[in-house]
Write a protein that holds these residues in place. Structure first.
Motif, short mmCIF file in Angstrom:
data_model
loop_
_atom_site.label_atom_id
_atom_site.label_comp_id
_atom_site.label_asym_id
_atom_site.label_seq_id
_atom_site.Cartn_x
_atom_site.Cartn_y
_atom_site.Cartn_z
N ARG A 1 6.56 5.53 -6.24
CA ARG A 1 6.39 4.33 -5.41
C ARG A 1 7.73 3.82 -4.91
O ARG A 1 7.87 3.44 -3.74
CB ARG A 1 5.67 3.23 -6.19
N MET A 2 8.73 3.78 -5.79
CA MET A 2 10.05 3.32 -5.37
C MET A 2 10.65 4.22 -4.30
O MET A 2 11.23 3.75 -3.32
CB MET A 2 10.98 3.25 -6.58
N VAL B 1 10.38 3.76 3.71
CA VAL B 1 9.67 3.02 4.75
C VAL B 1 10.68 2.37 5.68
O VAL B 1 11.57 1.63 5.21
CB VAL B 1 8.74 1.96 4.12
N PRO B 2 10.62 2.59 6.98
CA PRO B 2 11.58 1.96 7.89
C PRO B 2 11.24 0.49 8.12
O PRO B 2 10.09 0.13 8.33
CB PRO B 2 11.44 2.78 9.18
N ALA B 3 12.26 -0.36 8.06
CA ALA B 3 12.11 -1.79 8.34
C ALA B 3 12.92 -2.12 9.58
O ALA B 3 14.14 -2.16 9.54
CB ALA B 3 12.58 -2.62 7.15
N GLU B 4 12.24 -2.37 10.68
CA GLU B 4 12.90 -2.55 11.97
C GLU B 4 13.10 -4.00 12.34
O GLU B 4 13.74 -4.29 13.36
CB GLU B 4 12.10 -1.83 13.06
N LEU C 1 3.45 0.91 4.06
CA LEU C 1 3.52 0.21 2.77
C LEU C 1 2.32 0.54 1.90
O LEU C 1 2.47 0.79 0.69
CB LEU C 1 3.61 -1.29 3.00
N LEU C 2 1.14 0.52 2.48
CA LEU C 2 -0.06 0.83 1.70
C LEU C 2 -0.02 2.26 1.18
O LEU C 2 -0.41 2.53 0.03
CB LEU C 2 -1.30 0.62 2.56
N GLN C 3 0.45 3.17 2.00
CA GLN C 3 0.55 4.57 1.56
C GLN C 3 1.57 4.72 0.44
O GLN C 3 1.36 5.48 -0.51
CB GLN C 3 0.93 5.46 2.74
N ALA C 4 2.66 3.96 0.52
CA ALA C 4 3.68 4.03 -0.54
C ALA C 4 3.17 3.43 -1.84
O ALA C 4 3.44 3.94 -2.94
CB ALA C 4 4.95 3.32 -0.08
N LEU C 5 2.41 2.35 -1.75
CA LEU C 5 1.92 1.69 -2.96
C LEU C 5 0.74 2.42 -3.59
O LEU C 5 0.35 2.08 -4.72
CB LEU C 5 1.51 0.25 -2.62
#
Length: 264
Positions: free
Chosen positions: A75-76, A82-85, A63-67
Protein backbone atom coordinates in the motif's frame (compact mmCIF):
# COMPACT_ATOMS: atom_id res chain seq x y z
CA UNK A 1 -51.41 68.68 -42.52
CA UNK A 2 -51.57 64.88 -42.39
CA UNK A 3 -49.28 64.53 -45.40
CA UNK A 4 -46.69 66.84 -43.88
CA UNK A 5 -46.71 64.85 -40.59
CA UNK A 6 -46.31 61.59 -42.45
CA UNK A 7 -43.42 63.03 -44.42
CA UNK A 8 -41.71 64.24 -41.25
CA UNK A 9 -42.13 60.83 -39.61
CA UNK A 10 -40.65 59.08 -42.62
CA UNK A 11 -37.69 61.41 -42.67
CA UNK A 12 -37.13 60.94 -38.94
CA UNK A 13 -37.29 57.16 -39.37
CA UNK A 14 -34.73 57.30 -42.17
CA UNK A 15 -32.44 59.49 -40.10
CA UNK A 16 -32.62 57.06 -37.16
CA UNK A 17 -31.95 54.13 -39.46
CA UNK A 18 -28.93 55.85 -40.96
CA UNK A 19 -27.58 56.62 -37.48
CA UNK A 20 -28.06 53.01 -36.41
CA UNK A 21 -26.24 51.70 -39.47
CA UNK A 22 -23.46 54.18 -38.86
CA UNK A 23 -23.09 52.99 -35.26
CA UNK A 24 -23.07 49.39 -36.42
CA UNK A 25 -20.40 50.08 -39.01
CA UNK A 26 -18.32 51.90 -36.40
CA UNK A 27 -18.79 49.69 -33.32
CA UNK A 28 -20.11 46.45 -34.74
CA UNK A 29 -16.75 44.74 -34.39
CA UNK A 30 -16.74 45.55 -30.65
CA UNK A 31 -20.15 43.91 -30.16
CA UNK A 32 -19.05 40.85 -32.13
CA UNK A 33 -15.85 40.66 -30.09
CA UNK A 34 -17.80 40.86 -26.82
CA UNK A 35 -20.04 38.02 -27.93
CA UNK A 36 -17.02 35.94 -28.93
CA UNK A 37 -15.32 36.61 -25.58
CA UNK A 38 -18.41 35.60 -23.62
CA UNK A 39 -18.94 32.44 -25.63
CA UNK A 40 -15.25 31.57 -25.60
CA UNK A 41 -14.97 32.19 -21.83
CA UNK A 42 -17.95 29.98 -21.10
CA UNK A 43 -16.53 27.22 -23.31
CA UNK A 44 -13.11 27.49 -21.65
CA UNK A 45 -14.62 27.29 -18.17
CA UNK A 46 -16.57 24.19 -19.13
CA UNK A 47 -13.44 22.64 -20.60
CA UNK A 48 -11.41 23.36 -17.46
CA UNK A 49 -14.18 21.99 -15.26
CA UNK A 50 -14.33 18.81 -17.32
CA UNK A 51 -10.55 18.46 -17.14
CA UNK A 52 -10.60 18.97 -13.36
CA UNK A 53 -13.33 16.37 -12.93
CA UNK A 54 -11.45 13.90 -15.08
CA UNK A 55 -8.24 14.53 -13.17
CA UNK A 56 -9.99 14.17 -9.80
CA UNK A 57 -11.64 10.92 -10.87
CA UNK A 58 -8.32 9.52 -12.05
CA UNK A 59 -6.68 10.53 -8.76
CA UNK A 60 -9.47 8.94 -6.74
CA UNK A 61 -9.35 5.73 -8.75
CA UNK A 62 -5.58 5.53 -8.23
CA UNK A 63 -6.00 6.00 -4.48
CA UNK A 64 -8.67 3.32 -4.25
CA UNK A 65 -6.54 0.92 -6.26
CA UNK A 66 -3.56 1.60 -3.99
CA UNK A 67 -5.58 1.10 -0.81
CA UNK A 68 -6.96 -2.22 -2.07
CA UNK A 69 -3.61 -3.90 -1.34
CA UNK A 70 -3.71 -6.06 1.77
CA UNK A 71 0.00 -5.73 2.48
CA UNK A 72 1.07 -2.53 4.27
CA UNK A 73 4.34 -2.22 2.33
CA UNK A 74 2.51 -2.72 -0.95
CA UNK A 75 0.00 0.00 0.00
CA UNK A 76 2.79 2.43 0.85
CA UNK A 77 4.58 1.71 -2.42
CA UNK A 78 1.35 2.12 -4.38
CA UNK A 79 0.51 5.39 -2.63
CA UNK A 80 3.98 6.73 -3.33
CA UNK A 81 3.45 6.03 -7.03
CA UNK A 82 0.17 7.97 -7.21
CA UNK A 83 0.75 11.31 -9.00
CA UNK A 84 -0.47 14.42 -7.14
CA UNK A 85 -0.86 17.29 -9.58
CA UNK A 86 -2.60 19.81 -7.32
CA UNK A 87 -1.90 21.04 -3.77
CA UNK A 88 -5.18 19.51 -2.61
CA UNK A 89 -4.28 16.12 -4.05
CA UNK A 90 -0.81 16.34 -2.52
CA UNK A 91 -2.16 17.00 0.98
CA UNK A 92 -4.75 14.22 0.68
CA UNK A 93 -2.06 11.79 -0.41
CA UNK A 94 0.16 12.86 2.50
CA UNK A 95 -2.70 12.30 4.96
CA UNK A 96 -3.27 8.79 3.65
CA UNK A 97 0.42 8.01 3.77
CA UNK A 98 0.58 9.29 7.34
CA UNK A 99 -2.11 6.80 8.31
CA UNK A 100 -0.04 3.95 6.88
CA UNK A 101 3.34 4.89 8.31
CA UNK A 102 4.39 3.39 11.63
CA UNK A 103 6.71 6.30 12.45
CA UNK A 104 4.70 9.48 12.92
CA UNK A 105 7.57 11.97 13.14
CA UNK A 106 8.42 11.99 9.44
CA UNK A 107 4.77 12.07 8.42
CA UNK A 108 4.06 14.97 10.80
CA UNK A 109 6.99 16.95 9.43
CA UNK A 110 5.77 16.42 5.87
CA UNK A 111 2.24 17.49 6.77
CA UNK A 112 3.48 20.65 8.48
CA UNK A 113 5.59 21.51 5.44
CA UNK A 114 2.67 21.00 3.05
CA UNK A 115 0.35 23.05 5.26
CA UNK A 116 2.56 26.08 4.66
CA UNK A 117 1.58 26.25 0.98
CA UNK A 118 -0.26 29.58 0.51
CA UNK A 119 -2.26 28.18 -2.42
CA UNK A 120 -3.77 25.46 -0.25
CA UNK A 121 -7.34 26.07 1.00
CA UNK A 122 -7.65 26.54 4.74
CA UNK A 123 -9.69 23.40 5.31
CA UNK A 124 -6.79 21.30 3.99
CA UNK A 125 -4.01 23.18 5.77
CA UNK A 126 -5.87 23.10 9.10
CA UNK A 127 -6.51 19.38 8.72
CA UNK A 128 -2.83 18.76 7.97
CA UNK A 129 -1.71 20.69 11.06
CA UNK A 130 -4.25 18.92 13.23
CA UNK A 131 -3.19 15.49 11.98
CA UNK A 132 0.48 16.40 12.49
CA UNK A 133 -0.22 17.38 16.10
CA UNK A 134 -1.92 14.03 16.70
CA UNK A 135 0.93 12.08 15.12
CA UNK A 136 3.86 13.90 16.71
CA UNK A 137 2.98 16.68 19.17
CA UNK A 138 5.14 19.77 18.92
CA UNK A 139 6.52 21.71 21.85
CA UNK A 140 3.72 22.93 24.15
CA UNK A 141 4.21 26.58 23.27
CA UNK A 142 4.33 26.02 19.52
CA UNK A 143 1.50 23.48 19.64
CA UNK A 144 -0.72 25.80 21.68
CA UNK A 145 -0.13 28.69 19.26
CA UNK A 146 -1.08 26.47 16.32
CA UNK A 147 -4.17 25.09 18.04
CA UNK A 148 -5.25 28.62 19.05
CA UNK A 149 -5.31 29.57 15.38
CA UNK A 150 -7.16 26.39 14.43
CA UNK A 151 -9.70 26.89 17.24
CA UNK A 152 -10.80 30.37 16.19
CA UNK A 153 -14.57 30.87 15.81
CA UNK A 154 -15.66 29.77 12.36
CA UNK A 155 -12.62 27.57 11.75
CA UNK A 156 -13.48 24.26 10.04
CA UNK A 157 -11.98 22.06 12.79
CA UNK A 158 -12.55 24.26 15.83
CA UNK A 159 -13.89 21.44 18.04
CA UNK A 160 -11.00 19.06 17.34
CA UNK A 161 -8.49 21.86 17.88
CA UNK A 162 -10.08 22.66 21.24
CA UNK A 163 -9.72 19.02 22.23
CA UNK A 164 -6.01 19.21 21.44
CA UNK A 165 -5.79 22.42 23.47
CA UNK A 166 -7.21 20.57 26.46
CA UNK A 167 -4.68 17.76 26.03
CA UNK A 168 -1.83 20.25 25.89
CA UNK A 169 -2.96 21.96 29.09
CA UNK A 170 -3.43 18.64 30.85
CA UNK A 171 -0.01 17.49 29.69
CA UNK A 172 1.49 20.63 31.23
CA UNK A 173 -0.23 19.81 34.53
CA UNK A 174 -2.71 22.68 34.28
CA UNK A 175 -5.82 20.61 35.05
CA UNK A 176 -8.07 23.58 35.73
CA UNK A 177 -7.42 25.09 32.31
CA UNK A 178 -7.80 21.70 30.64
CA UNK A 179 -11.13 21.02 32.36
CA UNK A 180 -12.37 24.48 31.46
CA UNK A 181 -11.65 23.84 27.76
CA UNK A 182 -13.31 20.43 27.92
CA UNK A 183 -16.45 21.89 29.52
CA UNK A 184 -16.55 24.63 26.90
CA UNK A 185 -16.12 22.01 24.18
CA UNK A 186 -19.31 20.26 25.24
CA UNK A 187 -21.39 23.32 24.36
CA UNK A 188 -19.78 23.89 20.95
CA UNK A 189 -22.15 23.39 17.99
CA UNK A 190 -19.43 21.60 16.00
CA UNK A 191 -18.95 18.95 18.68
CA UNK A 192 -20.02 15.56 17.35
CA UNK A 193 -21.72 12.97 19.59
CA UNK A 194 -18.55 10.86 19.66
CA UNK A 195 -16.39 13.81 20.65
CA UNK A 196 -18.91 14.89 23.27
CA UNK A 197 -18.95 11.42 24.81
CA UNK A 198 -15.15 11.26 24.81
CA UNK A 199 -14.99 14.67 26.43
CA UNK A 200 -17.51 13.71 29.11
CA UNK A 201 -15.59 10.55 29.97
CA UNK A 202 -12.37 12.52 30.30
CA UNK A 203 -14.02 15.12 32.52
CA UNK A 204 -15.46 12.44 34.82
CA UNK A 205 -12.11 10.65 35.00
CA UNK A 206 -10.19 13.83 35.80
CA UNK A 207 -12.68 14.97 38.42
CA UNK A 208 -12.44 11.53 40.02
CA UNK A 209 -8.69 12.00 40.45
CA UNK A 210 -7.38 9.99 37.49
CA UNK A 211 -3.96 10.84 36.08
CA UNK A 212 -2.88 10.92 32.44
CA UNK A 213 -0.25 8.47 31.22
CA UNK A 214 1.60 8.14 27.96
CA UNK A 215 -0.31 5.94 25.53
CA UNK A 216 2.91 4.14 24.57
CA UNK A 217 3.78 3.26 28.17
CA UNK A 218 0.30 2.59 29.56
CA UNK A 219 -0.28 -0.92 28.08
CA UNK A 220 3.08 -2.24 29.30
CA UNK A 221 2.58 -0.82 32.77
CA UNK A 222 -0.92 -2.25 32.97
CA UNK A 223 0.25 -5.69 31.94
CA UNK A 224 3.09 -5.66 34.47
CA UNK A 225 0.80 -4.47 37.24
CA UNK A 226 -1.76 -7.17 36.53
CA UNK A 227 0.89 -9.89 36.51
CA UNK A 228 2.41 -8.59 39.75
CA UNK A 229 -0.95 -8.31 41.46
CA UNK A 230 -1.91 -11.80 40.35
CA UNK A 231 1.36 -13.25 41.63
CA UNK A 232 1.04 -11.47 44.97
CA UNK A 233 -2.60 -12.34 45.50
CA UNK A 234 -2.43 -16.06 44.69
CA UNK A 235 -0.45 -17.23 47.76
CA UNK A 236 -2.72 -15.29 50.10
CA UNK A 237 -6.07 -16.31 48.58
CA UNK A 238 -5.46 -20.02 48.30
CA UNK A 239 -4.64 -20.68 51.99
CA UNK A 240 -7.54 -18.52 53.05
CA UNK A 241 -9.87 -20.63 50.96
CA UNK A 242 -8.39 -23.86 52.39
CA UNK A 243 -8.76 -22.59 55.95
CA UNK A 244 -12.42 -21.80 55.30
CA UNK A 245 -13.14 -25.29 53.86
CA UNK A 246 -10.89 -27.76 55.71
CA UNK A 247 -11.33 -26.73 59.38
CA UNK A 248 -15.12 -27.25 59.44
CA UNK A 249 -14.59 -30.97 58.77
CA UNK A 250 -12.07 -31.22 61.61
CA UNK A 251 -14.35 -29.20 63.85
CA UNK A 252 -17.23 -31.54 63.07
CA UNK A 253 -15.15 -34.53 64.12
CA UNK A 254 -14.10 -32.77 67.28
CA UNK A 255 -17.67 -31.90 68.11
CA UNK A 256 -18.73 -35.45 67.53
CA UNK A 257 -16.42 -36.68 70.29
CA UNK A 258 -16.05 -33.80 72.64
CA UNK A 259 -19.56 -32.50 72.27
CA UNK A 260 -21.24 -35.50 73.94
CA UNK A 261 -19.82 -34.97 77.42
CA UNK A 262 -20.69 -31.33 77.19
CA UNK A 263 -24.32 -32.18 76.41
CA UNK A 264 -24.41 -34.75 79.14
Amino acid sequence: MANSDSFINEVSEEVRRDRLFALLRRWGWAAALAVLVLVGGAAWNEYRRAQANTQAQAFGDALLQALDNNDADARMAALAAVPAETPEAEIILALLQAGEEAEGGAAAARLRALAGNPDLPRRYSDLALLKAQMLAPAEPGEAMATMDRLAQPGAPYRALAMEQQAYIRLGEGNFEAGLQILRQLQSEPQTTPGLQQRTMQLIVALEAGATLTDAAEAPAATAEDSVTEGADAAPEDTPATEERTDPPEEQTDADGTAGTPASE
